[in-house]
Design a protein around this motif. Structure first.
Motif, PDB file in Angstrom:
ATOM      1  N   ASN A 193      -1.220  39.319 -18.832  1.00 16.25           N
ATOM      2  CA  ASN A 193      -1.442  37.953 -19.295  1.00 16.25           C
ATOM      3  C   ASN A 193      -0.249  37.465 -20.099  1.00 16.25           C
ATOM      4  O   ASN A 193       0.633  38.233 -20.465  1.00 16.25           O
ATOM      5  CB  ASN A 193      -2.758  37.818 -20.076  1.00 16.25           C
ATOM      6  N   SER A 194      -0.230  36.178 -20.382  1.00 19.91           N
ATOM      7  CA  SER A 194       0.915  35.590 -21.072  1.00 19.91           C
ATOM      8  C   SER A 194       1.051  36.094 -22.497  1.00 19.91           C
ATOM      9  O   SER A 194       2.155  36.239 -23.011  1.00 19.91           O
ATOM     10  CB  SER A 194       0.798  34.066 -21.067  1.00 19.91           C
ATOM     11  N   SER A 233       4.771  32.081 -16.896  1.00 11.82           N
ATOM     12  CA  SER A 233       4.563  31.431 -15.606  1.00 11.82           C
ATOM     13  C   SER A 233       3.611  32.305 -14.788  1.00 11.82           C
ATOM     14  O   SER A 233       3.584  33.527 -14.951  1.00 11.82           O
ATOM     15  CB  SER A 233       5.884  31.245 -14.858  1.00 11.82           C
ATOM     16  N   CYS A 234       2.865  31.666 -13.936  1.00  9.77           N
ATOM     17  CA  CYS A 234       1.920  32.411 -13.087  1.00  9.77           C
ATOM     18  C   CYS A 234       2.638  33.454 -12.244  1.00  9.77           C
ATOM     19  O   CYS A 234       2.158  34.581 -12.099  1.00  9.77           O
ATOM     20  CB  CYS A 234       1.155  31.454 -12.180  1.00  9.77           C
ATOM     21  N   GLU A 235       3.799  33.074 -11.714  1.00 11.15           N
ATOM     22  CA  GLU A 235       4.540  33.995 -10.870  1.00 11.15           C
ATOM     23  C   GLU A 235       4.941  35.262 -11.638  1.00 11.15           C
ATOM     24  O   GLU A 235       4.820  36.375 -11.141  1.00 11.15           O
ATOM     25  CB  GLU A 235       5.800  33.314 -10.297  1.00 11.15           C
TER      26      GLU A 235
END
Length: 134
Positions: free
Chosen positions: A37-38, A45-47
């Protein structure tokens, strides 16, 4: 991350306990799940979050396992929005270590509200508490 680990572990167990009938045979399947997770992985970013999870999954050749970030205890300060979600979910234990940093991040907003709304708040205590307890 505790919640993510619980969900991942439940999913892993459900897959492991599933029985698939195929041509009069029972197939057994397992799953390995990687969590990223971030907040814990410092990715935004999701990527990159997906790439981090994939890298974590392939870094160790273990099967039927849940892979979590290594430094869960050394998490970065959550964003204000993340902190509000944590508060709403009752995750106070995880939130408490970050309160001073979150308050400092909120200080510009509080100062603007104090000025525009003539609230009369003494915001100097935010800086003072950080200097005495850091």
């Amino acid at each position: 991350m505790t919640e993510a680990k619980i969900v991942a572990e439940r999913l892993r167990l459900r897959v492991a306990n599933a029985r698939i009938n195929y041509r009069e045979q029972v197939l057994r399947v397992t799953a390995s799940i990687a969590v990223a997770n971030s907040w814990h992985d410092d990715e935004h970013s999701c990527e990159r979050i997906l790439q981090t999870a994939q890298d974590r999954l392939y870094a160790t050749p273990m099967e039927n396992h849940v892979f979590m970030p290594e430094s869960v205890g050394e998490a970065h300060t959550p964003l204000i929005a993340e902190a509000l979600v944590m508060l709403h979910k009752g995750m106070l234990t995880e939130l408490r270590p970050h309160l001073r940093a979150l308050l400092k991040n909120l200080q510009p907003l509080l100062a603007q509200a104090n000025q525009d709304l003539a609230l009369g708040w003494d915001l100097s205590q935010i800086d003072a508490s950080e200097n005495t307890n850091s």
